[in-house]
Design a protein around this motif. Structure first.
Motif, PDB file in Angstrom:
ATOM      1  N   UNK A 257       0.865  -1.173  -0.114  1.00  0.00           N
ATOM      2  CA  UNK A 257      -0.108   0.065  -0.054  1.00  0.00           C
ATOM      3  C   UNK A 257       1.047   1.685   0.325  1.00  0.00           C
ATOM      4  N   UNK A 258       2.256   1.499   0.512  1.00  0.00           N
ATOM      5  CA  UNK A 258       2.780   2.508   0.837  1.00  0.00           C
ATOM      6  C   UNK A 258       3.438   2.270  -0.644  1.00  0.00           C
ATOM      7  N   UNK A 259       3.501   1.709  -0.939  1.00  0.00           N
ATOM      8  CA  UNK A 259       4.588   1.678  -2.258  1.00  0.00           C
ATOM      9  C   UNK A 259       3.974   2.064  -3.063  1.00  0.00           C
ATOM     10  N   UNK A 260       2.392   2.486  -3.655  1.00  0.00           N
ATOM     11  CA  UNK A 260       1.316   2.405  -4.287  1.00  0.00           C
ATOM     12  C   UNK A 260       1.043   3.723  -3.967  1.00  0.00           C
ATOM     13  N   UNK A 261       1.673   4.050  -3.102  1.00  0.00           N
ATOM     14  CA  UNK A 261       1.170   5.528  -2.532  1.00  0.00           C
ATOM     15  C   UNK A 261       2.328   6.115  -2.686  1.00  0.00           C
ATOM     16  N   UNK A 262       3.644   5.962  -2.766  1.00  0.00           N
ATOM     17  CA  UNK A 262       4.694   7.331  -2.916  1.00  0.00           C
ATOM     18  C   UNK A 262       4.515   7.124  -4.697  1.00  0.00           C
ATOM     19  N   UNK A 263       4.389   5.955  -5.434  1.00  0.00           N
ATOM     20  CA  UNK A 263       4.448   6.221  -6.897  1.00  0.00           C
ATOM     21  C   UNK A 263       3.197   7.502  -6.685  1.00  0.00           C
ATOM     22  N   UNK A 264       1.921   7.606  -6.373  1.00  0.00           N
ATOM     23  CA  UNK A 264       1.593   8.183  -6.290  1.00  0.00           C
ATOM     24  C   UNK A 264       1.762   9.699  -5.821  1.00  0.00           C
TER      25      UNK A 264
END
Length: 450
Positions: A128-135
């Motif tokens: 989830x955090x990796x997805x948020x960092x990409x955003x």
């Protein structure tokens, strides 16, 4: 002879028939379970491969692989246990071993399930955090400061680990039947603690929180080390070392006092507490100078009055270039080329002028000219000299002012600006020489103030 030989197959046949009569059903059940197991493993593997092709918000390929392996081992374990359950009907030894195993199995099962859930939750959190960092990187999500996501992930991860270990330990103990290990733990650990159990729990809680805070602060400093252009990595490493020692000292002091309080009571506890306070006060008095410099260094880092490489004016009009900033000392190089190490507390005690950040820097030259010379002529000479001097900025434009009257002369002041503070000494020297040359050309006698 032939008759005797004919008895052997008859005996073997009867033995096989007896074996099949006794174990045939069990063998068929075991074969059927293995067939079902192989089919189940194949079906679940195909299902996982299908899920890998789909886009998931919380599950990535690594998590799916991990779930696939865990399920495979669970299925194999169940088949083995069912096989042993079938065999135990015919084998007392296997039956005894299974009874002993199932005595502890609920506790083992609870611990394994909790640890598995913790592992999956941590993996999902990372996903989830990796997805948020990409955003954030794409500009689809605004987070201030940017490192907030990493710090949140770190804090949540170790919180999950801590809670998982606590639940695994106490859940496993609760699942144990009375007697055996459970009674041993109660008699040898919980009972001796008695009323001191809250203190012991607080010690464990303090250690866990201190460790989480330590990792949190260390992560923040590591992030600053990677992003900061203001401080050298060596300064950040020194600060990290100090923060680690502070964590160790403070945590040890708190835990030590709690443990002492569990053993010593009454007047003895007060004596120890007073002795500790007096000792720490004496240490602070001895280390007052270094501590003051360290605190000043921290304040300088936070206030950010200059960077390494800036030209500044500090202390008693010391113009210098900043070479290095440490927690206790700042190293500068004077215009004469002297290397000077100045305690940070001394730098903090005086005003700081940062020429580099000031943009253009003003340079003034004062000259004395007789009343008989028109001020327009003096102004023309001074402005022409400024225009001729290399390093004088075009904007703001040089200006000439009548500053003062000294007897029968007028004091004129030239105000010009240089583009690079590092060239200040050279530019002023060249400007003075140009004023001298141009005044000689015009035949005007110019005096410089003493």
């Amino acid at each position: 002879m032939l008759g005797g030989m004919g008895l052997i197959p008859l005996d073997l046949g009867s033995d096989i028939s007896a074996f099949l009569a006794e174990f045939g059903l069990i063998i068929l059940l075991i074969i059927a379970m293995f067939v079902v197991m192989l089919y189940g493993l194949a079906y679940f593997s195909r299902y996982i491969e299908y899920q890998k092709l789909k886009e998931h918000k919380y599950l990535d390929e690594k998590i799916l692989k991990m779930i696939d392996k865990v399920v495979h081992w669970v299925i194999i374990f169940l088949v083995v246990m069912l096989t042993l359950l079938a065999i135990q009907f015919k084998s007392p030894a296997v039956k005894e071993a299974l009874i002993e195993f199932f005595y502890y199995f609920p506790a083992i099962f609870v611990v394994m399930v909790i640890l598995f859930v913790v592992f999956v939750l941590v993996k999902i959190l990372s996903r989830l955090m990796s997805s948020l960092r990409r955003q954030v990187t794409k500009g689809e999500l605004l987070v201030e400061p940017p490192r907030f996501l990493s710090l949140t992930e770190l804090l949540l991860k170790y919180t999950i680990y801590t809670m998982g270990i606590i639940f695994a330990v106490f859940g496993g103990l609760a699942a144990l039947p009375s007697g055996g290990i459970k009674d041993w733990v109660v008699v040898n650990i919980f009972n001796p603690l008695g009323e001191k159990w809250p203190s012991f729990a607080f010690v464990v809680f303090t250690l866990v929180i201190a460790y989480i805070l330590f990792l949190f602060v260390d992560s923040v400093l590591e992030d600053i080390k990677k992003r900061s252009k203001k401080f050298s990595p060596r300064v950040i490493d020194v600060f990290r070392s100090i923060s680690r020692y502070l964590f160790i000292i403070v945590t040890s002091a708190v835990v030590g006092l709690i443990l002492i309080g569990m053993v010593v009571t009454g007047t003895g506890l007060y004596v120890i507490a007073i002795g500790f306070v007096v000792t720490m006060s004496a240490i602070l008095v001895v280390l007052a100078g270094p501590v003051r410099n360290i605190l000043s260094g921290i304040v300088l880092m936070m206030a950010d009055p200059f960077d390494e490489g800036d030209r500044v004016k500090i202390l008693d009009n010391l113009v210098c270039d900043v070479l290095e900033m440490n927690l206790t000392l700042t190293t500068v190089k004077s215009l004469k080329g002297e290397m000077i190490s100045i305690p940070n507390s001394e730098i903090m005690s005086k005003s700081i002028v940062n020429f580099t950040r000031s943009g253009t820097y003003a340079v003034t030259v004062e000259v004395k000219v007789s009343y008989e010379v028109a001020h327009e002529e003096v102004e023309e000479i001074l402005l022409a000299a400024a225009e001729k001097t290399d390093g004088i900025a075009d904007e703001p434009k040089p200006q000439v002012f009548g500053k003062d009257v000294d007897g029968n002369v007028i004091v004129h002041q030239l105000l010009a600006y240089i583009e690079h503070p590092g060239d200040m000494k050279r530019v002023k020297s060249e400007l003075i020489y140009n004023i001298q040359e141009m005044s000689h050309e015009k035949g005007i006698k110019i005096l410089f103030p003493e």
